[in-house]
Design a protein around this motif. Structure first.
Motif: not given
Length: 359
Positions: A190-212
Motif C-alpha cells: 500500500s506504500l509508495p515505492e520510495k517509502d517501502r522497506l529495502s530488500k534487506l530491511h524487509y527480509w529481516f522485518t519479515k523474519r521477526m514478524v514471522s517469529i512473533a
C-alpha cells in the motif's frame, strides 16, 4: 587387557591372517566380536580415558595447576603419558555442557515463568498504534515512550497499578506493530515505492514478524536461549582455529608451526571448560545452604573464576614461548584483547543468527 569376547572365527577381519591368540600377529587388531552394547562402548571409552595407565589424572593436574607445561611436554615428544589434546577437549567439553544442562535447565529459568516481568526500554514509535494485550499474568514495563502520537494502550489486568508506563504483553504479534506477515506485506504494497522497506530491511522485518506471529515474546526468548546453549560448543570449537591463527601471527614462523599453536589452543580451551565445570559444581553445592559463610565463599569463587583464566593465559604464554617478560606481556595483552573483541563479535552475530532461526 580388553574384556571383549573373542570371535570363534580365527580369521582377522582386518587383514585375513589366522589369529591364534587375542591379537593379530600381522596387523595387531584384536579379534573380538564386532557388535557391542552401548554399555560396553560407554564404559570402554571412560576406562580408556581415565585409567591410571592413560595419564588422565596427570593430564588434569598439569592442565589446572601448571600453565603451558602440558603443551611443552606434548610438543617435546613426551606424549605417551598424557591424553591426546583433541580427545581431552572433546571429553571435557561433553562433561561441561552435560553438567550445565543438568544443573541449569533452561525450562526452569525465569524466562519460562509466565508471571515474571518482561521489560522493554522503549515502545515502538508509530502514529495511531493501537496495542491491546490480553495475557493477565505477564506484566511488561515500558520505561520510555517518547514520540508515540495517538498511542492507545488497553489495560486488562486490574491487579496491576494504574500507571501509564505499565502494560501487559506476552501475546502473538508483538513485533514491529504487525500481527502477521500477511499484514506486513499488505502495508508494504500500500506504500509508495520510495517509502517501502529495502530488500534487506524487509527480509529481516519479515523474519521477526514471522517469529512473533507464531511465538509469544517469552516463547521466542526461551527458544532462542535453548538454541544458543545447544550450539555453543560448536561455536567454540569452530573459533579455536582463529584463536590459534592470532598466535601464529605474533610468533616466529620458523620456530613455531601452526600445529604448535593449535595444541596450545586445545589445552587452553580445555582448561577453560574444566574450570567452568568445577565452578558450576561448587556453586551448586554451596547454593544448597543459605549460610553467610557459603555466600562469601561463592563470591570468592566467582572472583577466581573471572580472573584466573586471564592470569593463566599470561603465565602459559610466557612459559611456552620463552620470551622476555615485557615482550610476552605485550603480546599476551594484544592477543587477549584481540580474542576478546573477536569472540564478542562472533557471539553477538551468533545470538542474532540464533534468534532469526527460531520457528
Amino acid at each position: 587387557m580388553s574384556k571383549g569376547k573373542l570371535r570363534e572365527d580365527k580369521t582377522c577381519l582386518n587383514c585375513g591372517t589366522i589369529v591364534e591368540a587375542r591379537f593379530c600377529p600381522e596387523c595387531g587388531q584384536e579379534n573380538t566380536e564386532t557388535r557391542k552394547s552401548f554399555h560396553y562402548l560407554f564404559t570402554h571409552v571412560v576406562e580408556d580415558l581415565v585409567h591410571y595407565d592413560s595419564g588422565f589424572w596427570k593430564t588434569i593436574k598439569y592442565l589446572l595447576f601448571h600453565p603451558a607445561r602440558l603443551t611443552r611436554e606434548y610438543l617435546s615428544g613426551r606424549r605417551k603419558s598424557f591424553v591426546v589434546p583433541i580427545k581431552l577437549y572433546i571429553f571435557i567439553s561433553f562433561v561441561t555442557f552435560f553438567i550445565s544442562g543438568l544443573l541449569i535447565p533452561v525450562n526452569k529459568m525465569n524466562i519460562g515463568d509466565e508471571k515474571a516481568p518482561v521489560v522493554i526500554k522503549e515502545a515502538p514509535k508509530k502514529e495511531g498504534l493501537n496495542i491491546k494485550y490480553t495475557n493477565n499474568d505477564a506484566p511488561i514495563v515500558i520505561k520510555e515512550t517518547p514520540g508515540n502520537e495517538g498511542l492507545n494502550i488497553n489495560f486488562t489486568n486490574d491487579s496491576l497499578p494504574k500507571q501509564k508506563n505499565i502494560v501487559k504483553v506476552d501475546e502473538y504479534g508483538w513485533m514491529a506493530g504487525f500481527k502477521s506477515v500477511r499484514e506486513l506485506d499488505s502495508v508494504q504494497k500500500s506504500l509508495p515505492e520510495k517509502d517501502r522497506l529495502s530488500k534487506l530491511h524487509y527480509w529481516f522485518t519479515k523474519r521477526m514478524v514471522s517469529i512473533a506471529e507464531h511465538n509469544t515474546m517469552r516463547e521466542a526468548f526461551k527458544k532462542g536461549v535453548e538454541l544458543f546453549i545447544r550450539n555453543l560448543p560448536k561455536v567454540l570449537f569452530l573459533y579455536m582455529p582463529l584463536f590459534a591463527f592470532w598466535l601464529w601471527l605474533l610468533h616466529g614462523k620458523k620456530r613455531w608451526y601452526y600445529f604448535d599453536h593449535g595444541i596450545f589452543t586445545l589445552h587452553y580451551f580445555s582448561f577453560l571448560l574444566l574450570l567452568t565445570s568445577i565452578f558450576m559444581l561448587l556453586e551448586w553445592l554451596l547454593s544448597m545452604s543459605d549460610w553467610l559463610i557459603f555466600g562469601i565463599i561463592q563470591g570468592l569463587l566467582m572472583t577466581v573464576y573471572m580472573f584466573w583464566p586471564i592470569i593463566y593465559f599470561y603465565k602459559a604464554h610466557k612459559r611456552l614461548y620463552g620470551e622476555s617478560k615485557i615482550i610476552s606481556f605485550i603480546k599476551s595483552s594484544c592477543l587477549f584483547m584481540t580474542n576478546s573483541i573477536t569472540l564478542l563479535i562472533i557471539l553477538i552475530l551468533y545470538s542474532l543468527y540464533t534468534f532469526i532461526s527460531i520457528h
